[in-house]
Design a protein around this motif. Structure first.
Motif, PDB file in Angstrom:
ATOM      1  N   SER A 171      -7.667  17.134   7.060  1.00  0.00           N
ATOM      2  CA  SER A 171      -8.364  16.145   7.861  1.00  0.00           C
ATOM      3  C   SER A 171      -7.413  15.034   8.258  1.00  0.00           C
ATOM      4  CB  SER A 171      -9.557  15.565   7.086  1.00  0.00           C
ATOM      5  OG  SER A 171     -10.146  14.508   7.794  1.00  0.00           O
ATOM      6  N   SER A 172      -7.863  14.253   9.216  1.00  0.00           N
ATOM      7  CA  SER A 172      -7.198  13.014   9.581  1.00  0.00           C
ATOM      8  C   SER A 172      -8.194  11.885   9.401  1.00  0.00           C
ATOM      9  CB  SER A 172      -6.690  13.072  11.027  1.00  0.00           C
ATOM     10  OG  SER A 172      -6.004  11.889  11.361  1.00  0.00           O
ATOM     11  N   VAL A 173      -7.753  10.656   9.582  1.00  0.00           N
ATOM     12  CA  VAL A 173      -8.637   9.498   9.485  1.00  0.00           C
ATOM     13  C   VAL A 173      -8.415   8.620  10.709  1.00  0.00           C
ATOM     14  CG1 VAL A 173      -8.848   9.446   6.967  1.00  0.00           C
ATOM     15  CG2 VAL A 173      -6.912   8.345   8.058  1.00  0.00           C
ATOM     16  N   LEU A 174      -9.337   7.710  10.938  1.00  0.00           N
ATOM     17  CA  LEU A 174      -9.303   6.902  12.165  1.00  0.00           C
ATOM     18  C   LEU A 174      -8.009   6.095  12.327  1.00  0.00           C
ATOM     19  CD1 LEU A 174     -12.968   5.616  12.525  1.00  0.00           C
ATOM     20  CD2 LEU A 174     -11.689   7.006  14.144  1.00  0.00           C
ATOM     21  N   PRO A 175      -7.535   5.353  11.320  1.00  0.00           N
ATOM     22  CA  PRO A 175      -6.298   4.594  11.532  1.00  0.00           C
ATOM     23  C   PRO A 175      -5.100   5.482  11.864  1.00  0.00           C
ATOM     24  CG  PRO A 175      -7.439   3.833   9.570  1.00  0.00           C
ATOM     25  CD  PRO A 175      -8.119   5.079   9.999  1.00  0.00           C
ATOM     26  N   VAL A 176      -4.988   6.617  11.188  1.00  0.00           N
ATOM     27  CA  VAL A 176      -3.878   7.530  11.471  1.00  0.00           C
ATOM     28  C   VAL A 176      -4.024   8.131  12.870  1.00  0.00           C
ATOM     29  CG1 VAL A 176      -2.717   9.643  10.738  1.00  0.00           C
ATOM     30  CG2 VAL A 176      -3.537   8.022   9.030  1.00  0.00           C
ATOM     31  N   GLN A 177      -5.260   8.477  13.251  1.00  0.00           N
ATOM     32  CA  GLN A 177      -5.486   9.029  14.589  1.00  0.00           C
ATOM     33  C   GLN A 177      -5.101   8.017  15.667  1.00  0.00           C
ATOM     34  OE1 GLN A 177      -7.303  12.498  15.184  1.00  0.00           O
ATOM     35  NE2 GLN A 177      -5.579  11.939  16.465  1.00  0.00           N
ATOM     36  N   SER A 189       0.812  -1.215   0.000  1.00  0.00           N
ATOM     37  CA  SER A 189       0.000   0.000   0.000  1.00  0.00           C
ATOM     38  C   SER A 189       0.845   1.264   0.000  1.00  0.00           C
ATOM     39  CB  SER A 189      -0.930  -0.004   1.212  1.00  0.00           C
ATOM     40  OG  SER A 189      -0.176  -0.073   2.414  1.00  0.00           O
ATOM     41  N   ILE A 190       2.035   1.193   0.567  1.00  0.00           N
ATOM     42  CA  ILE A 190       2.855   2.408   0.634  1.00  0.00           C
ATOM     43  C   ILE A 190       3.274   2.868  -0.761  1.00  0.00           C
ATOM     44  CG2 ILE A 190       5.094   1.248   0.858  1.00  0.00           C
ATOM     45  CD1 ILE A 190       5.783   3.407   2.964  1.00  0.00           C
ATOM     46  N   GLU A 243      -6.115   1.225   6.165  1.00  0.00           N
ATOM     47  CA  GLU A 243      -4.781   1.586   5.687  1.00  0.00           C
ATOM     48  C   GLU A 243      -4.287   2.867   6.361  1.00  0.00           C
ATOM     49  OE1 GLU A 243      -2.555   0.148   4.027  1.00  0.00           O
ATOM     50  OE2 GLU A 243      -3.695  -1.595   3.384  1.00  0.00           O
ATOM     51  N   THR A 244      -3.001   2.857   6.668  1.00  0.00           N
ATOM     52  CA  THR A 244      -2.360   4.019   7.285  1.00  0.00           C
ATOM     53  C   THR A 244      -1.201   4.543   6.444  1.00  0.00           C
ATOM     54  OG1 THR A 244      -2.923   3.165   9.478  1.00  0.00           O
ATOM     55  CG2 THR A 244      -1.245   4.859   9.381  1.00  0.00           C
ATOM     56  N   ALA A 245      -0.385   3.627   5.922  1.00  0.00           N
ATOM     57  CA  ALA A 245       0.843   4.021   5.227  1.00  0.00           C
ATOM     58  C   ALA A 245       0.595   4.974   4.056  1.00  0.00           C
ATOM     59  CB  ALA A 245       1.598   2.778   4.766  1.00  0.00           C
TER      60      ALA A 245
END
Length: 432
Positions: free
Chosen positions: A381-387, A264-265, A357-359
């Motif tokens: 914005s941010s997203v749940l996995p990154v948070q 994914s990265i 996904e975070t990467a």
């Protein structure tokens, strides 16, 4: 006579030998059947054991995450009475104008809260409250301006980070003593923090919320679905129904299969180089994140879509053509509706992968501190996995508890999204 007896004895011997051979074959056959039945029972037992083990692991995961996340939905709060009437010079109509919180701040609400805390908890009581505790009183007054006419207002406000740590038994010994005293008096409690679901990120674990990251995930998934689903389905239809069988088609199929297995990265690097290169002002926006995740999800939808289309019986196509349907009508009126449940299954898998996904999102800058929810698809914005990743890196134990609560929210969002997709799949499923 002797010769007849010898013949009879020989016949009996042959019959006995044949009976022995039949008995031996019957015994071998019965032993083989017993072995096959035993293998079948063992296979059934192994399959049942695998299902039970998977269910137990899932149940353990859900129970452990829920148990750890319960404390994350709580926070330390101080209960006290705040004098309202006569303490501030502000008109109730001012709360209906722009920036009502600013008007209450100018009217002296923070000072009123500090004075009430000193009166309720003793000298220095104001330091036991969180720095922005007055804003919760302001939100209450803004929601109901008639409360300005009350003599006092009973409130439960967030404690400071140091007092929250002391309540857990850590930190300054003097604060631990104060925390135990306030708990005995019923003034310091661990209460459900419903604001955790409505606030955004903050520097204090007592004030953080998940709504900003949750809204960012919803907007990002919306962009991903809008881009990946129609393009993936149309690509699957073309490759399966219209594309000629030649080397170019084979090359495209191999490329799509390889894209489904790319880390994914790599897609994050592609989004960084292409999308942020085209739209440099939209860094960490749900639009860029959704476009990046759409590239990652599209190959999964194409592969599952082709398999679903291939599974439609040829008789359906032949019957539609026989009654005069055009090739386009055959595809969109008959083949696609029958293949839609399988396509939705692939979409569920792809979207579930994209949600966690975070990467790739870190590569496009969606790890910034965002204190307000995104207003649209182009807002930071941010997203749940990154948070969750960012909170798990914090030292404060309060953030660790909030991380568990955020994981519970992520799992709930994932189950809700998958449940909706499964309902749609079952809704459109047809049997033949």
């Amino acid at each position: 006579m002797q010769r007849m007896d010898e013949a009879r004895v020989a016949a009996d011997a042959r019959a006995a030998e044949q009976e022995h051979i039949r008995a031996t074959r019957r015994a071998r056959m019965e032993a083989g059947l017993a072995r096959r039945y035993m293998v079948d029972r063992l296979f059934r037992l192994a399959g049942l054991s695998a299902v039970v083990f998977s269910a137990l692991v899932l149940a353990f995961l859900l129970v452990s995450m829920t148990a750890n996340g319960v404390s994350g939905f709580q926070r330390s709060e101080l209960r006290m009475a705040v004098p309202i009437r006569g303490t501030m010079q502000i008109d109730a109509q001012r709360l209906g104008q722009p920036d009502p919180a600013g008007g209450l701040e100018l009217a002296g609400l923070p000072h009123v809260i500090d004075s009430a805390a000193n009166a309720a908890f003793g000298k220095g009581g104001a330091r036991l409250l969180a720095d922005d505790a007055w804003r919760e009183v302001a939100d209450t007054l803004i929601a109901d301006p008639s409360l300005l006419n009350n003599a006092t207002l009973e409130v439960s406000l967030p404690a400071s980070d140091k007092l929250a740590i002391a309540q857990r038994g850590d930190g300054d010994p003097d604060l631990r003593t104060i925390a135990r005293r306030l708990e005995r008096e019923g003034k310091l409690v661990r209460a459900l923090d419903f604001g955790f679901l409505t606030r955004s990120d903050a520097t204090s674990p007592q004030s953080v919320g998940i709504w900003g990251a949750l809204k960012g995930s919803i907007l990002t998934m919306l962009v991903t679905l809008v881009l990946a689903f129609p393009v993936g389905v149309l690509a699957a239809l073309y490759l399966e129904e219209y594309a000629p069988r030649n080397r170019w088609t084979d090359l495209i199929e191999i490329s799509i299969n390889n894209l489904a297995a790319v880390p994914s990265i790599i897609f994050g690097l592609l989004g960084l180089a292409v999308f942020l290169g085209l739209f440099p002002n939209y860094r960490s926006a749900p639009l860029i994140g959704g476009m990046t995740l759409a590239l990652m999800t599209m190959p999964v939808i194409v592969i599952s879509g082709r398999n679903a289309i291939k599974g439609v019986p040829p008789s359906v196509r032949d019957a539609a053509l026989a009654v005069g349907a055009s090739p386009v009508q055959v595809v969109f009126h008959h083949v696609l509706p029958l293949a839609l449940p399988g396509i939705l299954t692939g979409t569920i898998i792809g979207m579930a992968r994209a949600l966690g996904e975070t990467a790739p999102l870190l590569m496009i800058g969606m790890r910034a501190f965002v204190a307000t929810p995104p207003g649209d698809l182009t807002s930071p914005s941010s997203v749940l996995p990154v948070q969750i990743f960012l909170w798990s890196d914090e030292i404060d134990r309060g953030f660790v508890e909030r991380t568990s609560a955020a994981i519970v929210v992520l799992l709930a969002f994932l189950l809700l999204m998958n449940g909706l997709a499964i309902y749609l799949r079952n809704r459109f499923e047809k049997r033949w």
